[in-house]
Write an enzyme that holds these catalytic residues in place. Structure first.
Site, PDB file in Angstrom:
ATOM      1  N   GLU A 199      24.318 -18.419   0.067  1.00  0.00           N
ATOM      2  CA  GLU A 199      23.291 -19.370  -0.403  1.00  0.00           C
ATOM      3  C   GLU A 199      21.927 -19.225   0.268  1.00  0.00           C
ATOM      4  OE1 GLU A 199      23.297 -23.475   0.299  1.00  0.00           O
ATOM      5  OE2 GLU A 199      23.309 -23.220   2.450  1.00  0.00           O
ATOM      6  N   ASN A 200      21.865 -18.540   1.428  1.00  0.00           N
ATOM      7  CA  ASN A 200      20.572 -18.382   2.120  1.00  0.00           C
ATOM      8  C   ASN A 200      20.177 -16.915   2.260  1.00  0.00           C
ATOM      9  OD1 ASN A 200      22.244 -20.701   3.943  1.00  0.00           O
ATOM     10  ND2 ASN A 200      20.328 -21.343   3.003  1.00  0.00           N
TER      11      ASN A 200
ATOM     12  N   HIS B 149      21.683 -24.697  -1.899  1.00  0.00           N
ATOM     13  CA  HIS B 149      20.544 -23.812  -2.225  1.00  0.00           C
ATOM     14  C   HIS B 149      20.821 -22.908  -3.428  1.00  0.00           C
ATOM     15  CE1 HIS B 149      18.024 -24.835   1.228  1.00  0.00           C
ATOM     16  NE2 HIS B 149      19.117 -24.858   1.962  1.00  0.00           N
TER      17      HIS B 149
HETATM   18 FE   LIG Z   1      23.639 -25.375   2.463  1.00  0.00          FE
HETATM   19 FE   LIG Z   2      23.288 -22.558   4.396  1.00  0.00          FE
END
Ligand SMILES: [Fe+2]
Ligand SMILES: [Fe+2]
Length: 271
Positions: free
Chosen positions: A39-40, A68
């Site tokens: 997600e990042n 995210h």
């Molecule tokens: Fe998160």
């Molecule tokens: Fe995260």
């Protein structure tokens, strides 16, 4: 069966460490299936299609997401044609993509992976407990699935531990993501489910949860934003958990925390 789960990949440092170290890890420990939370991965915010492919090429069988999930707008379109990319199952009805899917490993194991988002200190989402339960009921462990892995993406360790007990005996592994900090509570519950409150991140720990320290510290000190959050680019630690499952029941028989590279104390699975 041996499963590897790696926590939130943060920025270039995390992606590079995955590309460099994951193939060797898989060979060393004989992992049959690899799940990575991405997600990042794209500058700390979401996951572009190119970076999704990088994680897959490095050895991820499935990539999961979190709050995210849709920070990169193109995820809204490419997630629909990528069955190996999961977003939380309990988002608004009609959200593109899927939150659970059954996969087959190279050796023919059937693995159900579910991604869900929690509700404590998180943006509002539907009930994660009932959503995960329904996905598992449709594909039970020991029947249609040889392993069930739940990536529960949330802030509060209490919520993840509750999910672990809720699913005890019905999942092989319940693991938290999102806080970016690996916890030391990894264990096998009475019913045979492996639980770890947070896998930790794959990122540079010389930072504030993967972000260069200056701006987060400034915001804590002054309450006023004075720049953007930038992912830290030093050597990453790969953080996650390795689990071995019983071929008959799909429940966990062993689990080990994994922390490799970078500045954290190192931990490598004993199998
Ligand atoms: Fe998160
Ligand atoms: Fe995260």
């Amino acid at each position: 069966m041996r499963l590897l789960f790696l926590g939130d990949v943060v920025g270039r440092a995390g992606r590079d460490a995955i590309a460099e170290r994951l193939p060797g890890l898989v060979a060393r420990h004989g992992f049959d299936f690899v799940i990575i939370n991405g997600e990042n991965a794209s500058h700390g915010r979401g996951l572009t299609e190119g970076h999704f492919k990088e994680l897959r090429d490095a050895g991820a069988d499935v990539v999961t997401l979190g709050d995210h999930a849709f920070d990169q707008r193109d995820t809204l379109s490419f997630i629909a044609r990528e069955p190996t990319l999961l977003r939380p199952i309990n988002l608004a009805p009609g959200t593109p993509g899927r939150g659970a899917n059954l996969y087959e490993s190279r050796k023919g194991h059937r693995i159900l992976v579910v991604n869900a988002q929690g509700r404590v200190f998180m943006t509002p989402v539907d009930d994660p407990f009932r959503a995960v339960e329904a996905a598992i009921a449709a594909c039970p462990l020991g029947e249609q699935a040889d392993a069930v892995v739940v990536d529960f993406h949330t802030e509060a360790t209490s919520e993840i531990q509750a999910m672990g007990h809720f699913l005890d005996g019905r999942a092989s592994l319940v693991v938290g993501t999102h806080t970016h900090i690996p916890t030391a509570d990894h264990r096998i519950l009475r019913g045979g489910t492996a639980l770890m409150a947070d896998a930790g991140m794959c990122g540079d720990f010389d930072s504030v949860i993967g972000v260069e320290t200056e701006e987060p510290l400034n915001r804590f000190l002054t309450g006023i934003a004075n720049g953007r959050f930038t992912p830290a680019e030093g050597e990453a630690t790969l953080c996650g958990v390795a689990v071995e499952t019983d071929p008959r029941t799909g429940l966990a028989t062993a689990l080990f925390p994994l922390r490799i590279g970078g500045s954290l104390a190192q931990a490598e699975p004993a199998f």
